[in-house]
Design an enzyme around this catalytic site. Structure first.
Site, PDB file in Angstrom:
ATOM      1  N   ARG A 128       7.839  -2.845  21.187  1.00 60.90           N
ATOM      2  CA  ARG A 128       8.518  -4.124  21.433  1.00 60.90           C
ATOM      3  C   ARG A 128       8.052  -5.154  20.405  1.00 60.90           C
ATOM      4  O   ARG A 128       6.884  -5.175  20.040  1.00 60.90           O
ATOM      5  CB  ARG A 128       8.170  -4.684  22.818  1.00 60.90           C
ATOM      6  CG  ARG A 128       8.624  -3.839  23.980  1.00 60.90           C
ATOM      7  CD  ARG A 128      10.132  -3.966  24.211  1.00 60.90           C
ATOM      8  NE  ARG A 128      10.530  -3.331  25.449  1.00 60.90           N
ATOM      9  CZ  ARG A 128      10.746  -2.030  25.614  1.00 60.90           C
ATOM     10  NH1 ARG A 128      10.593  -1.202  24.586  1.00 60.90           N
ATOM     11  NH2 ARG A 128      11.106  -1.547  26.773  1.00 60.90           N
ATOM     12  N   ASP A 168       0.871 -23.233   7.355  1.00 62.77           N
ATOM     13  CA  ASP A 168       0.775 -22.023   6.518  1.00 62.77           C
ATOM     14  C   ASP A 168      -0.562 -21.930   5.765  1.00 62.77           C
ATOM     15  O   ASP A 168      -0.935 -20.853   5.308  1.00 62.77           O
ATOM     16  CB  ASP A 168       1.918 -21.998   5.488  1.00 62.77           C
ATOM     17  CG  ASP A 168       3.284 -22.072   6.141  1.00 62.77           C
ATOM     18  OD1 ASP A 168       3.386 -21.695   7.322  1.00 62.77           O
ATOM     19  OD2 ASP A 168       4.242 -22.503   5.479  1.00 62.77           O
TER      20      ASP A 168
HETATM   21  O1  F6P Z   1       6.125 -24.123   6.367  1.00 67.28           O
HETATM   22  C1  F6P Z   1       6.011 -24.116   7.752  1.00 67.28           C
HETATM   23  C2  F6P Z   1       6.951 -23.133   8.372  1.00 67.28           C
HETATM   24  O2  F6P Z   1       6.760 -23.142   9.769  1.00 67.28           O
HETATM   25  C3  F6P Z   1       6.872 -21.712   7.815  1.00 67.28           C
HETATM   26  O3  F6P Z   1       5.789 -20.996   8.343  1.00 67.28           O
HETATM   27  C4  F6P Z   1       8.228 -21.186   8.212  1.00 67.28           C
HETATM   28  O4  F6P Z   1       8.658 -20.147   7.334  1.00 67.28           O
HETATM   29  C5  F6P Z   1       9.119 -22.374   8.059  1.00 67.28           C
HETATM   30  O5  F6P Z   1       8.291 -23.511   8.136  1.00 67.28           O
HETATM   31  C6  F6P Z   1      10.189 -22.469   9.111  1.00 67.28           C
HETATM   32  O6  F6P Z   1      11.010 -23.532   8.782  1.00 67.28           O
HETATM   33  P1  F6P Z   1      12.115 -24.169   9.722  1.00 67.28           P
HETATM   34  O7  F6P Z   1      11.391 -25.071  10.692  1.00 67.28           O
HETATM   35  O8  F6P Z   1      12.978 -24.934   8.794  1.00 67.28           O
HETATM   36  O9  F6P Z   1      12.796 -23.055  10.446  1.00 67.28           O
END
Ligand code: F6P
Length: 346
Positions: free
Chosen positions: A270, A131
């Site tokens: 889409r 992120d």
């Molecule tokens: O923080 C990394 C991340 O991939 C975010 O971008 C995303 O919202 C979240 O983790 C997804 O988490 P999980 O793997 O628990 O679905």
């Protein structure tokens, strides 16, 4: 410092480059300093439940280009239970550990900062997240790989969008920061980029797509960050479930945009959700190098007994910063960077 025993864990969502950090810690810790390295399993679950393995140079060979983490990861919050910090202290003592390196994002490092600040535990952090939203560092490893993957996906969606005169929505990760959307959208030539930092008006999005059509471009690419939000009252939003740290599970904005845009424009639309593809697989060369530099610096920090810090990329240099700085504020996209990207909208 005399040879010591160091624990290491990877917490939170995994990201490409974690194994490169582990390898660097093991290689330098053992070869240069003569330390022993213990790998905890599944993030904070490891030191809470004494789940670990001894790491050696042999057991960490060949992992540099591998995605994921050989230690595995979890979103376990050591503060979700009252005895969490005490159990960690007890297990560090039982295993004769002199320090702990916690590799993670906002949540994992937040816990590390509290364990150091409020419980005096000897912790060093290493910042990671696709992120790119951590404070104290200019960039995190994992981000470059995620942007590369998203850009390749946008390139592929471009050609099929053009063949079918379609609007393609590409939903990318990033939680409450728009870095992945902004960078992959810019690199992939998106016609609209929507990020959490700038609530959007669906009518503006529709106007930009119509403008493209009126200029003879009958397809459009809209990159939307999973945390992007419509201006209140302009479009339906949905609340997700929460993890142990109280973070909402995001996702779904792509599908909602698909419906809205198709209904409002009549153009075939889409949505593609890239999801965890952005987090899997081999890290880019940039992420491998950054992760390696951070791992080396983390083991040096432990060697120097510099607790409560994390190595961070500042400009082109790796510097030590306080863990509390990393988690004080979310590093979000500044307005001027988004406005620069708007030049290419529509
Ligand atoms: O923080 C990394 C991340 O991939 C975010 O971008 C995303 O919202 C979240 O983790 C997804 O988490 P999980 O793997 O628990 O679905």
């Amino acid at each position: 410092m005399l040879p010591v025993r160091i624990g290491v864990l990877t917490g939170g969502g995994d990201c490409p480059g974690l194994n490169a950090v582990i390898r660097a810690i093991v290689r330098k810790g053992i070869d240069r300093h003569g330390h022993a390295i213990v790998g905890f399993r599944d993030g904070w679950r490891g030191p809470l439940e004494n789940a670990y393995e001894e790491l050696t140079i042999e057991s960490t060979r060949g992992i540099l280009p591998r995605g994921g983490t050989i230690l595995r990861s979890s979103r376990t919050n050591p503060f979700a239970r009252d005895d969490g910090p005490d159990r960690i202290r007890e297990n560090l003592t039982t295993l004769h550990l002199d320090g702990l390196i916690a590799i993670g994002g906002e949540d994992t490092l937040g816990a590390a900062a509290r364990l150091y600040g409020n419980h005096d535990l000897p912790v060093v952090g290493v910042p990671k997240t696709i992120d790119n939203d951590l404070g104290g560092t200019d960039m995190t490893f994992g981000f470059d790989t995620a942007v590369q993957i998203a850009t390749e996906a946008i390139d592929r969606l471009h050609t099929t969008a053009e063949s079918h005169n379609r609007v393609m929505i590409v939903e990318v990760m990033g939680r409450h920061a728009g870095w992945i959307a902004l960078h992959s959208g810019l690199a992939g030539g998106a016609d609209v980029i929507l990020i959490p930092e700038r609530p959007f008006d669906i009518e503006d999005v529709v106007r930009l797509i119509r403008r493209r059509h009126s200029r003879g471009r009958y397809f459009s690419i809209v990159v939307v960050a999973e945390g992007a939000l419509p201006i209140e009252g302009t479009m339906e939003t949905v609340e997700g479930s929460q993890d142990e740290f109280g973070h909402a599970r995001l996702g779904g904005i792509g599908q909602r945009l698909e419906r809205e845009i198709e209904q409002r424009t009549g153009f075939d639309t889409r949505a593609t959700v890239l999801g965890h593809i952005q987090r899997g697989g081999t890290p880019t060369a940039f992420d491998r190098v950054l992760a390696t530099r951070l791992g080396l610096a983390a083991v040096d920090a432990v060697n120097d007994e510099r607790w409560g810090v994390m190595p961070a990329l500042r400009g082109t240099r790796i510097e030590l910063v306080a863990l509390s700085e990393a988690v004080a504020d979310l590093r979000t996209v500044p307005a001027d960077e988004y406005e620069a990207a708007e030049t290419f909208f529509g």
